[in-house]
Design a protein around this motif. Structure first.
Motif, PDB file in Angstrom:
ATOM      1  N   SER A  92       0.819  -1.271   0.008  1.00 36.40           N
ATOM      2  CA  SER A  92       0.205  -0.019  -0.028  1.00 36.40           C
ATOM      3  C   SER A  92       0.981   1.498   0.153  1.00 36.40           C
ATOM      4  CB  SER A  92      -0.955   0.039   1.362  1.00 36.40           C
ATOM      5  OG  SER A  92      -1.821  -1.189   1.268  1.00 36.40           O
ATOM      6  N   PHE A  93       1.916   1.396   0.891  1.00 35.57           N
ATOM      7  CA  PHE A  93       2.669   2.290   0.744  1.00 35.57           C
ATOM      8  C   PHE A  93       3.474   2.776  -0.386  1.00 35.57           C
ATOM      9  CE2 PHE A  93       6.812   4.777   1.864  1.00 35.57           C
ATOM     10  CZ  PHE A  93       6.194   5.866   2.632  1.00 35.57           C
ATOM     11  N   ALA A  94       3.964   1.716  -1.286  1.00 33.69           N
ATOM     12  CA  ALA A  94       4.687   1.823  -2.445  1.00 33.69           C
ATOM     13  C   ALA A  94       3.423   2.170  -3.528  1.00 33.69           C
ATOM     14  CB  ALA A  94       5.373   0.462  -2.819  1.00 33.69           C
ATOM     15  N   LEU A  95       2.365   1.670  -3.344  1.00 39.02           N
ATOM     16  CA  LEU A  95       1.314   1.820  -4.468  1.00 39.02           C
ATOM     17  C   LEU A  95       0.902   3.632  -4.556  1.00 39.02           C
ATOM     18  CD1 LEU A  95      -0.465   0.916  -6.561  1.00 39.02           C
ATOM     19  CD2 LEU A  95      -2.182   0.341  -4.903  1.00 39.02           C
ATOM     20  N   VAL A  96       0.750   4.125  -3.020  1.00 38.23           N
ATOM     21  CA  VAL A  96       0.648   5.437  -2.813  1.00 38.23           C
ATOM     22  C   VAL A  96       1.772   6.345  -3.293  1.00 38.23           C
ATOM     23  CG1 VAL A  96       0.374   7.122  -1.148  1.00 38.23           C
ATOM     24  CG2 VAL A  96      -0.795   5.063  -1.035  1.00 38.23           C
ATOM     25  N   LEU A  97       3.248   5.880  -3.344  1.00 35.00           N
ATOM     26  CA  LEU A  97       4.108   6.985  -3.982  1.00 35.00           C
ATOM     27  C   LEU A  97       3.958   6.892  -5.506  1.00 35.00           C
ATOM     28  CD1 LEU A  97       7.097   6.152  -1.376  1.00 35.00           C
ATOM     29  CD2 LEU A  97       5.518   8.043  -1.603  1.00 35.00           C
ATOM     30  N   PHE A  98       3.756   5.572  -5.967  1.00 30.91           N
ATOM     31  CA  PHE A  98       3.640   5.420  -7.357  1.00 30.91           C
ATOM     32  C   PHE A  98       2.532   6.187  -7.970  1.00 30.91           C
ATOM     33  CE2 PHE A  98       5.743   1.203  -7.238  1.00 30.91           C
ATOM     34  CZ  PHE A  98       7.014   1.695  -7.929  1.00 30.91           C
ATOM     35  N   VAL A  99       1.373   6.194  -7.149  1.00 33.93           N
ATOM     36  CA  VAL A  99       0.244   6.869  -7.911  1.00 33.93           C
ATOM     37  C   VAL A  99       0.529   8.478  -7.794  1.00 33.93           C
ATOM     38  CG1 VAL A  99      -2.373   7.329  -7.792  1.00 33.93           C
ATOM     39  CG2 VAL A  99      -1.460   4.823  -7.472  1.00 33.93           C
ATOM     40  N   ARG A 100       0.840   8.738  -6.642  1.00 30.63           N
ATOM     41  CA  ARG A 100       1.083  10.371  -6.563  1.00 30.63           C
ATOM     42  C   ARG A 100       2.415  10.890  -7.409  1.00 30.63           C
ATOM     43  NH1 ARG A 100       2.075  11.949  -0.603  1.00 30.63           N
ATOM     44  NH2 ARG A 100       1.344  14.043  -1.143  1.00 30.63           N
ATOM     45  N   HIS A 101       3.168   9.762  -7.864  1.00 36.62           N
ATOM     46  CA  HIS A 101       4.299  10.377  -8.613  1.00 36.62           C
ATOM     47  C   HIS A 101       3.993  10.605  -9.968  1.00 36.62           C
ATOM     48  CE1 HIS A 101       8.432  11.099  -9.867  1.00 36.62           C
ATOM     49  NE2 HIS A 101       8.117  10.044 -10.989  1.00 36.62           N
ATOM     50  N   PHE A 102       3.228   9.434 -10.541  1.00 34.66           N
ATOM     51  CA  PHE A 102       2.798   9.302 -12.048  1.00 34.66           C
ATOM     52  C   PHE A 102       1.537   9.747 -12.342  1.00 34.66           C
ATOM     53  CE2 PHE A 102       6.447   6.108 -11.586  1.00 34.66           C
ATOM     54  CZ  PHE A 102       7.294   6.351 -12.509  1.00 34.66           C
ATOM     55  N   LYS A 103       0.624   9.947 -11.242  1.00 30.95           N
ATOM     56  CA  LYS A 103      -0.482  10.402 -11.470  1.00 30.95           C
ATOM     57  C   LYS A 103      -1.359   9.276 -12.560  1.00 30.95           C
ATOM     58  CE  LYS A 103       0.081  14.431  -9.296  1.00 30.95           C
ATOM     59  NZ  LYS A 103       1.418  14.170  -8.977  1.00 30.95           N
ATOM     60  N   GLU A 104      -0.940   7.844 -12.263  1.00 36.37           N
ATOM     61  CA  GLU A 104      -1.620   6.901 -13.314  1.00 36.37           C
ATOM     62  C   GLU A 104      -2.024   5.901 -12.242  1.00 36.37           C
ATOM     63  OE1 GLU A 104      -1.921   7.317 -16.332  1.00 36.37           O
ATOM     64  OE2 GLU A 104      -0.631   8.982 -16.624  1.00 36.37           O
ATOM     65  N   ALA A 105      -2.789   4.983 -12.918  1.00 39.90           N
ATOM     66  CA  ALA A 105      -3.264   3.558 -12.334  1.00 39.90           C
ATOM     67  C   ALA A 105      -2.168   2.902 -12.358  1.00 39.90           C
ATOM     68  CB  ALA A 105      -4.588   2.905 -12.950  1.00 39.90           C
ATOM     69  N   ILE A 106      -1.482   2.170 -11.268  1.00 39.94           N
ATOM     70  CA  ILE A 106      -0.391   1.391 -11.277  1.00 39.94           C
ATOM     71  C   ILE A 106      -0.822  -0.117 -10.846  1.00 39.94           C
ATOM     72  CG2 ILE A 106       1.702   0.798 -10.147  1.00 39.94           C
ATOM     73  CD1 ILE A 106       1.676   3.689 -11.739  1.00 39.94           C
TER      74      ILE A 106
END
Length: 459
Positions: free
Chosen positions: A45-59
């Motif tokens: 969950s923590f990694a997913l939040v960072l990915f989504v906030r950075h790329f602004k994409e569904a990961i």
């Protein structure tokens, strides 16, 4: 250069992202892939939040969701269930397993577990590669995780042995710090020489912000598994970043493909060396468009160096990105006032043009960077910049309070030109107009009242 080890018991304001996150990012650069965190739901969950906030994409990112019982008795059953569920529901071409601190601390034999799963479930897993990257959170950072995932893909998928070389085929192994725009620009540069690049991983094809025509549960775009399998048919491998040396060595050992390593592609000298290599491999002179880009960079260097001279820069970044940025600023006439990084073992730290490199966090950057003219780090450095009253240049991962971080160009002639303009504009926006006293030290004393011209004398 002196390495200063970390002595604090805890990081108050962490700089680094974890190894599993770096490995997942590398797996996201493969077409039809699904990264799988082997651990608890919280890690994912923590990694997913960072990915989504950075790329602004569904990961696409999944977890084995180990609970208390699995933590004590072992997570092999959870791993098998997760792999089979992903195969049945999303039909990925690649499942990239990233271990977390939970299973690594317990000492689970994840490689043996995956081998047993593949043997026992061979028919069900047909058409899907399962690759393991051992990436404990408590060691290393995003840089090591990325490199381990690429190494694991080459070892697990690439066909070994000497193979017939395909003329003009080039393998490119980019470092984690190259953005979507950087990788796309490198591809265009290579193709302009008539060469055919295969990039691993290729996040420019999967995280470039495009919207697919239909809902896709895995990554869409990026390096294909078949391309990874046939890496050994390339005539040359180009490696970008010291942390990518290990994957290149593995590819060379397995297939005999020679490699050339570039520690950075930012700056006139490194861009010239890259273009020279492409010209040698292709047998063609640099195209007119490339020569024009070089000329534009030369003009930018002339226009911009006035803004850089004597400026003090404080940088916090992963080792290879620290080297890339520090070399850029030194080349422009600035001074590295503080250099902070995440990993003590990286060989590239010996080459960083700074008096010392602190292994630490953003708290160290704030302490060492007081009095600097510019802070350079990711978005978590914004509080330190505000407290110090110093402008912040956002680089690396994560950048979540600005749009378009993945489309920021930093390499070769155009990227270096854009960096010059970005930094110079930051200095312009945050600088004060010079006073006559600052320009002329002899005028520091205030002029006596009797010598001041009367306001009436102007009329």
């Amino acid at each position: 250069m002196v390495r200063i080890p970390q002595t604090k018991a805890a990081a108050v304001n962490p700089l680094k992202s974890s190894q599993p996150l770096g490995a997942a990012l590398a797996f996201l650069g493969v077409d039809g892939a699904m990264p799988l965190f082997h651990g608890s739901q919280g890690c994912t969950s923590f990694a997913l939040v960072l990915f989504v906030r950075h790329f602004k994409e569904a990961i696409p990112l999944q977890t084995t969701a180990m609970d208390e019982v699995a933590t004590i008795l072992g997570g092999a059953d959870h791993l098998e269930e997760a792999i089979l569920n992903l195969k049945a529901r999303t039909k990925p071409t690649l499942i990239g397993v990233c271990t977390t601190a939970l299973v690594e601390t317990r000492g689970e034999d994840c490689a043996g577990d995956i081998a047993n799963i593949r043997l026992k479930r061979a028919e069900e897993l047909a058409g899907t590669e399962v690759v393991l990257a051992n990436t404990p959170d408590f060691d290393g950072a995003i840089e090591e995780g990325w490199a381990k995932a690429v190494t694991a893909m080459i070892e697990g998928i690439t066909r070994p042995g000497e193979q017939a070389r395909k003329s003009k085929k080039i393998v490119i192994l980019p470092g984690w710090n190259l953005t979507v725009a950087d990788i796309e620009h490198v591809r265009e540069m290579v193709e302009s020489f008539g060469l055919k690049p295969v990039i691993l991983p290729d996040v420019s094809g999967s995280l470039d912000g495009t919207v697919p025509d239909r809902w896709v549960t895995t990554t869409y775009g990026g390096t294909s598994v078949e391309d990874i399998r046939e890496l050994g048919t390339a005539e040359q491998c180009i490696v970008i970043g010291e942390h990518m040396r290990r994957p290149a060595e593995v590819l060379h050992r397995l297939t005999g493909v020679p490699y050339v390593l570039f520690r950075s592609l930012t700056g006139l000298r490194d861009a010239d060396r890259f273009v020279s290599l492409l010209s040698t491999v292709s047998g063609a002179a640099a195209p007119s468009g490339v020569r024009r880009q070089r000329s534009q960079l030369q003009d930018a260097l002339l226009d911009g160096h006035f803004h850089f001279g004597g400026k003090k820069i404080a940088i916090a970044a992963e080792p290879d990105q620290l080297y890339q940025l520090a070399s850029f600023f030194i080349g422009m006439g600035s001074e590295i006032a503080a250099a902070v990084t995440t990993a003590a073992m990286s060989k590239i730290l010996e080459e960083v043009p700074a008096q010392s490199v602190q292994i630490g966090d953003l708290g160290d950057l704030e302490a060492l960077g007081a009095g600097a003219d510019l802070l350079v780090t990711h978005s978590h450095g914004r509080q330190a910049a505000q407290r110090l009253g110093i402008p912040l240049m956002r680089v690396g991962f994560p950048i979540f309070d600005r749009l378009g971080a993945q489309h920021k160009l930093t390499v070769l002639y155009q990227g270096t030109r854009d960096l010059i303009f970005e930094v110079a504009n930051i200095f312009e926006a945050n600088g004060r107009a010079p006073t006559p006293e600052a320009l002329d030290p002899l005028r520091k004393r205030e002029m006596p009242d009797e010598l001041r011209p009367s306001p009436l004398a102007r009329h």
